[in-house]
Design an enzyme around this catalytic site. Structure first.
Site, mmCIF file in Angstrom:
data_model
loop_
_atom_site.group_PDB
_atom_site.id
_atom_site.type_symbol
_atom_site.label_atom_id
_atom_site.label_comp_id
_atom_site.label_asym_id
_atom_site.label_seq_id
_atom_site.Cartn_x
_atom_site.Cartn_y
_atom_site.Cartn_z
ATOM 1 N N CYS A 31 0.664 -1.202 -0.030
ATOM 2 C CA CYS A 31 0.063 -0.171 -0.132
ATOM 3 C C CYS A 31 0.913 1.340 0.111
ATOM 4 O O CYS A 31 1.758 1.364 0.719
ATOM 5 C CB CYS A 31 -0.884 0.004 1.284
ATOM 6 S SG CYS A 31 -1.580 1.553 1.570
ATOM 7 N N CYS A 42 0.236 3.080 3.755
ATOM 8 C CA CYS A 42 0.613 2.449 5.045
ATOM 9 C C CYS A 42 1.836 3.042 5.506
ATOM 10 O O CYS A 42 2.720 3.598 4.725
ATOM 11 C CB CYS A 42 0.694 1.155 4.840
ATOM 12 S SG CYS A 42 -1.078 0.121 5.087
ATOM 13 N N HIS A 84 -4.725 0.290 7.806
ATOM 14 C CA HIS A 84 -5.057 0.044 6.520
ATOM 15 C C HIS A 84 -6.513 -0.632 6.397
ATOM 16 O O HIS A 84 -7.394 -0.453 5.421
ATOM 17 C CB HIS A 84 -4.057 -0.991 5.845
ATOM 18 C CG HIS A 84 -4.359 -1.138 4.288
ATOM 19 N ND1 HIS A 84 -3.982 -0.406 3.349
ATOM 20 C CD2 HIS A 84 -4.935 -2.374 3.676
ATOM 21 C CE1 HIS A 84 -4.397 -0.974 2.263
ATOM 22 N NE2 HIS A 84 -4.990 -1.948 2.240
ATOM 23 N N ASN A 117 -13.234 10.291 -1.409
ATOM 24 C CA ASN A 117 -13.955 9.262 -2.236
ATOM 25 C C ASN A 117 -13.624 7.855 -1.441
ATOM 26 O O ASN A 117 -12.445 7.367 -1.218
ATOM 27 C CB ASN A 117 -12.887 9.167 -3.411
ATOM 28 C CG ASN A 117 -13.201 10.224 -4.390
ATOM 29 O OD1 ASN A 117 -14.282 10.776 -4.337
ATOM 30 N ND2 ASN A 117 -12.455 10.704 -5.082
ATOM 31 N N SER A 143 -8.830 5.094 -5.368
ATOM 32 C CA SER A 143 -7.611 4.510 -5.945
ATOM 33 C C SER A 143 -6.901 3.689 -5.003
ATOM 34 O O SER A 143 -6.228 2.492 -5.235
ATOM 35 C CB SER A 143 -6.747 5.361 -6.213
ATOM 36 O OG SER A 143 -5.917 6.353 -5.322
ATOM 37 N N HIS A 153 -6.809 2.347 1.744
ATOM 38 C CA HIS A 153 -6.361 2.920 3.083
ATOM 39 C C HIS A 153 -7.282 4.015 3.312
ATOM 40 O O HIS A 153 -7.302 4.898 2.405
ATOM 41 C CB HIS A 153 -4.798 2.912 2.683
ATOM 42 C CG HIS A 153 -4.126 3.307 4.229
ATOM 43 N ND1 HIS A 153 -3.221 2.679 4.635
ATOM 44 C CD2 HIS A 153 -4.458 4.459 4.926
ATOM 45 C CE1 HIS A 153 -2.873 2.986 5.897
ATOM 46 N NE2 HIS A 153 -3.625 4.315 5.915
ATOM 47 N N HIS A 201 -8.495 7.208 3.517
ATOM 48 C CA HIS A 201 -7.757 8.702 3.233
ATOM 49 C C HIS A 201 -8.772 9.554 2.606
ATOM 50 O O HIS A 201 -9.705 9.233 2.067
ATOM 51 C CB HIS A 201 -6.455 8.363 2.260
ATOM 52 C CG HIS A 201 -6.771 8.025 0.967
ATOM 53 N ND1 HIS A 201 -7.197 6.653 0.774
ATOM 54 C CD2 HIS A 201 -7.048 8.765 -0.187
ATOM 55 C CE1 HIS A 201 -7.764 6.628 -0.520
ATOM 56 N NE2 HIS A 201 -7.473 7.846 -1.026
ATOM 57 N N GLN A 226 -8.809 13.846 0.640
ATOM 58 C CA GLN A 226 -7.713 14.687 0.012
ATOM 59 C C GLN A 226 -8.166 16.134 0.174
ATOM 60 O O GLN A 226 -9.427 16.633 0.646
ATOM 61 C CB GLN A 226 -8.196 14.451 -1.598
ATOM 62 C CG GLN A 226 -7.523 13.135 -1.982
ATOM 63 C CD GLN A 226 -7.572 13.143 -3.310
ATOM 64 O OE1 GLN A 226 -6.816 13.803 -4.204
ATOM 65 N NE2 GLN A 226 -7.970 11.901 -4.159
ATOM 66 N N HIS A 276 -21.538 17.327 2.298
ATOM 67 C CA HIS A 276 -22.548 16.675 1.722
ATOM 68 C C HIS A 276 -21.804 15.147 1.508
ATOM 69 O O HIS A 276 -20.656 15.075 1.427
ATOM 70 C CB HIS A 276 -22.156 16.964 0.159
ATOM 71 C CG HIS A 276 -22.946 18.582 0.036
ATOM 72 N ND1 HIS A 276 -24.197 18.751 -0.068
ATOM 73 C CD2 HIS A 276 -22.352 19.857 -0.137
ATOM 74 C CE1 HIS A 276 -24.333 19.951 -0.178
ATOM 75 N NE2 HIS A 276 -23.389 20.751 -0.512
HETATM 76 P P1 H2U Z 1 -8.473 8.755 -4.247
HETATM 77 O O1 H2U Z 1 -8.868 9.631 -2.904
HETATM 78 O O2 H2U Z 1 -9.267 9.053 -5.411
HETATM 79 O O3 H2U Z 1 -8.229 7.442 -3.988
HETATM 80 O O4 H2U Z 1 -7.117 9.658 -4.736
HETATM 81 C C1 H2U Z 1 -5.903 9.520 -3.766
HETATM 82 C C2 H2U Z 1 -4.593 10.277 -4.161
HETATM 83 O O5 H2U Z 1 -3.602 10.007 -3.653
HETATM 84 C C3 H2U Z 1 -4.548 10.626 -5.760
HETATM 85 O O6 H2U Z 1 -4.966 11.991 -5.932
HETATM 86 C C4 H2U Z 1 -2.444 10.461 -4.366
HETATM 87 C C5 H2U Z 1 -3.229 10.124 -5.836
HETATM 88 O O7 H2U Z 1 -2.634 11.326 -6.675
HETATM 89 N N1 H2U Z 1 -1.399 9.671 -4.397
HETATM 90 C C6 H2U Z 1 -0.278 10.206 -4.161
HETATM 91 O O8 H2U Z 1 0.122 11.339 -3.890
HETATM 92 N N2 H2U Z 1 1.067 9.352 -3.963
HETATM 93 C C7 H2U Z 1 0.944 8.008 -4.137
HETATM 94 O O9 H2U Z 1 1.879 7.178 -3.822
HETATM 95 C C8 H2U Z 1 -0.331 7.261 -4.299
HETATM 96 C C9 H2U Z 1 -1.564 8.133 -4.605
HETATM 97 ZN ZN ZN Z 2 -2.508 0.925 3.642
#
Ligand code: H2U
Ligand code: ZN
Length: 352
Positions: free
Chosen positions: A58, A61, A121, A159, A167, A170, A172, A174, A304
């Protein structure tokens, strides 16, 4: 019927097709409650959700190396880093002259960050304790305090779930902060300003008061927060989290509101997971008052939640066809959705 008698029927929300108005976005939604029984033979989403507490592959992690080559610290609570693939960049460039008003472009600068909610995770916000969620709330607030003076819009969002395009499982979220106010918040700004100018009060304060009083669209409430399925909800189990006492943003929020927020979030997210006994996917985001807003009293901080699931853990609502061509449409009424969410247990199904 006697000749001359008017056949007047009023809308019954659970029965008749009707349209509802969204005053925040100045949009309409078509509600078709009679359609909930139609058969489904289309796509089914997967539900598997067994994960280890640490995944060596991951990117998020603790201690692991991210896709961009940076190494994560062995963090113990939340962890924020600059997005390795930021959609917005800091470099400011000049606007080019507009040769044709039909083809306008403008420069935009900003900053994107990723917030890991937990070192674990296998967790989600729905499965975290109020204490753990409090760390996330504190991180959101710190990030907002730091970025709001620099940018006009600070979009904090999550998301969740592969079905929402997330993506990585884990836990998270943004942050995308920009010097331009994006389309949807700009509409909300205009609507709230117009409402305040016309009525002298905040639109979402009036919504909160009315919903508290009627209760029919309330999913859950705490001392300081209210979760409703808005009257104009588009997604089947869409909700709006708002303070009972209007406040414009994370900075102006009272200590009581801040302390009570993890509880409100937990109550909503546990109910979401319990609805179909699955880790409930959604996109959620905070709408704080924009920077340099002309009347902060008109703006109410809110979040929202837009979850795509419709009838089970595997059947989601598609916004296609009529929705793409005309306007959003829903089958289940917001009142029915709120009742369903109210009825499920407030204890997470995995803890039973
Ligand atoms: P999601 O919330 O859609 O999963 O997006 C995760 C974000 O994490 C995505 O914008 C960033 C991606 O660019 N990311 C990193 O900055 N570094 C990484 O090693 C993996 C994902
Ligand atoms: Zn993880």
């Amino acid at each position: 019927m006697c000749p001359g008698t008017l056949n007047i029927r009023v809308i019954e929300f659970g029965q008749h097709p009707h349209r509802r108005y969204n005053p925040l976005l100045d949009e309409w939604v078509l509600v078709s409650p009679h359609r909930t029984q139609r058969p489904w033979q289309g796509q089914q989403e997967g539900t598997a959700d067994e994960r280890p507490s640490y995944d060596p592959t991951c990117y998020l992690c603790p201690g692991n190396t991210r896709a961009g080559g940076h190494e994560n610290p062995t963090y113990a609570s939340t962890f924020v880093f600059r997005n390795d693939y930021s959609a917005l960049l800091g470099e400011s460039i000049e606007s080019s002259p507009i040769a044709n008003p039909l083809f306008q472009a403008q420069p935009v600068t900003g900053e994107c960050r990723v917030i890991c909610f937990s070192p674990r995770h296998d967790l989600t916000l729905a499965e975290m304790s109020n204490f753990e969620i409090d760390s996330v709330v504190k991180t959101w607030r710190e990030q907002y305090s730091e970025l709001a003076p620099k940018f006009d819009w600070v979009q904090i969002f999550e998301n969740k779930g592969a079905v929402m395009g997330c993506s990585n499982p884990h836990p998270h979220g943004q942050i995308w902060a920009s010097d331009a106010i994006p389309t949807l918040p700009a509409k909300e700004a205009e609507s709230q300003l117009e409402y305040f100018a016309r009525t002298g009060s905040s639109m979402l304060q009036d919504v909160a008061n009315a919903e508290c009083k009627s209760g029919e669209r309330v999913v859950t409430e705490t001392d300081h927060w209210l979760v409703i399925v808005p009257f104009w909800a588009v997604w089947p189990f869409e909700t709006l989290l708002l303070p009972k006492q209007s406040t414009p943003d994370f900075n102006s929020m009272s200590a009581e509101q801040a302390n009570d927020l993890p509880n409100a979030l937990s109550q909503l997210l546990v109910r979401y997971d319990n609805l179909f006994e699955t880790s409930f996917p959604y996109s959620m985001g905070w709408h704080n008052c924009p920077g340099n807003f002309e009347n902060p009293n008109a703006w109410t901080l809110h979040a929202h939640f837009y979850p795509p699931l419709l009838r089970s853990a595997t059947i989601k609502k598609f916004m296609v066809g009529y929705e793409m061509m005309a306007e959003p449409q829903r089958d289940l009424t917001p009142e029915q959705a709120a009742a369903r969410l109210r009825e499920v247990s407030g204890v997470h199904y995995k803890q039973k």
